[in-house]
Design a protein around this motif. Structure first.
Motif, PDB file in Angstrom:
ATOM      1  N   ALA A  38       0.816  -1.222   0.000  1.00 37.34           N
ATOM      2  CA  ALA A  38       0.000   0.000   0.000  1.00 37.34           C
ATOM      3  C   ALA A  38       0.844   1.264   0.000  1.00 37.34           C
ATOM      4  N   HIS A  39       2.177   1.105   0.066  1.00 33.49           N
ATOM      5  CA  HIS A  39       3.109   2.237   0.095  1.00 33.49           C
ATOM      6  C   HIS A  39       2.857   3.138   1.300  1.00 33.49           C
ATOM      7  N   ARG A  40       2.418   2.562   2.411  1.00 36.30           N
ATOM      8  CA  ARG A  40       2.066   3.321   3.606  1.00 36.30           C
ATOM      9  C   ARG A  40       3.092   3.094   4.721  1.00 36.30           C
ATOM     10  N   VAL A  41       3.500   4.196   5.340  1.00 32.21           N
ATOM     11  CA  VAL A  41       4.416   4.164   6.474  1.00 32.21           C
ATOM     12  C   VAL A  41       3.684   4.776   7.666  1.00 32.21           C
ATOM     13  N   ALA A  42       3.540   4.003   8.737  1.00 28.04           N
ATOM     14  CA  ALA A  42       2.913   4.492   9.968  1.00 28.04           C
ATOM     15  C   ALA A  42       3.981   4.526  11.050  1.00 28.04           C
ATOM     16  N   ILE A  43       4.080   5.661  11.711  1.00 27.15           N
ATOM     17  CA  ILE A  43       5.119   5.865  12.720  1.00 27.15           C
ATOM     18  C   ILE A  43       4.468   6.314  14.017  1.00 27.15           C
ATOM     19  N   GLU A  44       4.752   5.603  15.079  1.00 28.97           N
ATOM     20  CA  GLU A  44       4.308   5.987  16.421  1.00 28.97           C
ATOM     21  C   GLU A  44       5.527   6.561  17.120  1.00 28.97           C
ATOM     22  N   SER A  45       5.484   7.888  17.380  1.00 29.10           N
ATOM     23  CA  SER A  45       6.644   8.554  17.962  1.00 29.10           C
ATOM     24  C   SER A  45       6.237   9.921  18.492  1.00 29.10           C
ATOM     25  N   SER A  46       7.032  10.425  19.413  1.00 35.41           N
ATOM     26  CA  SER A  46       6.808  11.778  19.920  1.00 35.41           C
ATOM     27  C   SER A  46       7.467  12.827  19.019  1.00 35.41           C
ATOM     28  N   ALA A  47       8.230  12.384  18.035  1.00 33.40           N
ATOM     29  CA  ALA A  47       8.905  13.310  17.119  1.00 33.40           C
ATOM     30  C   ALA A  47       7.900  14.033  16.232  1.00 33.40           C
ATOM     31  N   ASP A  48       8.250  15.234  15.848  1.00 32.81           N
ATOM     32  CA  ASP A  48       7.409  16.043  14.983  1.00 32.81           C
ATOM     33  C   ASP A  48       7.281  15.401  13.595  1.00 32.81           C
ATOM     34  N   ALA A  49       6.087  15.456  13.028  1.00 32.14           N
ATOM     35  CA  ALA A  49       5.830  14.849  11.717  1.00 32.14           C
ATOM     36  C   ALA A  49       6.737  15.434  10.636  1.00 32.14           C
ATOM     37  N   ALA A  50       7.018  16.720  10.704  1.00 27.76           N
ATOM     38  CA  ALA A  50       7.876  17.358   9.695  1.00 27.76           C
ATOM     39  C   ALA A  50       9.296  16.802   9.749  1.00 27.76           C
ATOM     40  N   VAL A  51       9.772  16.500  10.943  1.00 27.88           N
ATOM     41  CA  VAL A  51      11.105  15.928  11.103  1.00 27.88           C
ATOM     42  C   VAL A  51      11.135  14.517  10.521  1.00 27.88           C
ATOM     43  N   LEU A  52      10.099  13.744  10.792  1.00 28.92           N
ATOM     44  CA  LEU A  52      10.010  12.376  10.263  1.00 28.92           C
ATOM     45  C   LEU A  52       9.943  12.394   8.740  1.00 28.92           C
ATOM     46  N   ARG A  53       9.109  13.271   8.213  1.00 27.15           N
ATOM     47  CA  ARG A  53       8.956  13.377   6.757  1.00 27.15           C
ATOM     48  C   ARG A  53      10.275  13.778   6.104  1.00 27.15           C
ATOM     49  N   ALA A  54      10.967  14.741   6.699  1.00 26.82           N
ATOM     50  CA  ALA A  54      12.243  15.201   6.151  1.00 26.82           C
ATOM     51  C   ALA A  54      13.283  14.081   6.160  1.00 26.82           C
ATOM     52  N   ALA A  55      13.283  13.276   7.201  1.00 27.20           N
ATOM     53  CA  ALA A  55      14.255  12.173   7.285  1.00 27.20           C
ATOM     54  C   ALA A  55      14.049  11.179   6.149  1.00 27.20           C
ATOM     55  N   ILE A  56      12.794  10.886   5.830  1.00 27.86           N
ATOM     56  CA  ILE A  56      12.498   9.957   4.731  1.00 27.86           C
ATOM     57  C   ILE A  56      12.829  10.612   3.388  1.00 27.86           C
ATOM     58  N   ALA A  57      12.467  11.870   3.237  1.00 32.62           N
ATOM     59  CA  ALA A  57      12.732  12.584   1.982  1.00 32.62           C
ATOM     60  C   ALA A  57      14.222  12.713   1.713  1.00 32.62           C
ATOM     61  N   GLU A  58      15.023  12.871   2.770  1.00 35.82           N
ATOM     62  CA  GLU A  58      16.473  12.984   2.601  1.00 35.82           C
ATOM     63  C   GLU A  58      17.081  11.714   2.020  1.00 35.82           C
TER      64      GLU A  58
END
Length: 66
Positions: A38-58
């Protein structure tokens, strides 16, 4: 907090491993669940969504809100 993304260019287990590692580099406590079909990534974390998204995009992936 649960954050979900669609990573349309995630195609194989190497992608899964790379994305998981990228997320855990910025959020070591993260619980990462990936549905490759499904190309879906679910993350349970206290980290900010923008930080998580940036890490994957990098890593070179196209990351969209899920």
């Amino acid at each position: 907090m649960k954050t979900e993304f669609i990573v349309s260019d995630m195609t194989c287990n190497h992608c899964v491993q790379t994305i998981t590692r990228a997320v855990r580099d910025v959020a070591p406590d993260a619980a990462v669940q990936i549905d490759l079909a499904a190309h879906r990534v679910a993350i349970e974390s206290s980290a900010d969504a923008a930080v998580l998204r940036a890490a994957i995009a990098e890593e070179g992936y196209d990351v969209q809100p899920g």
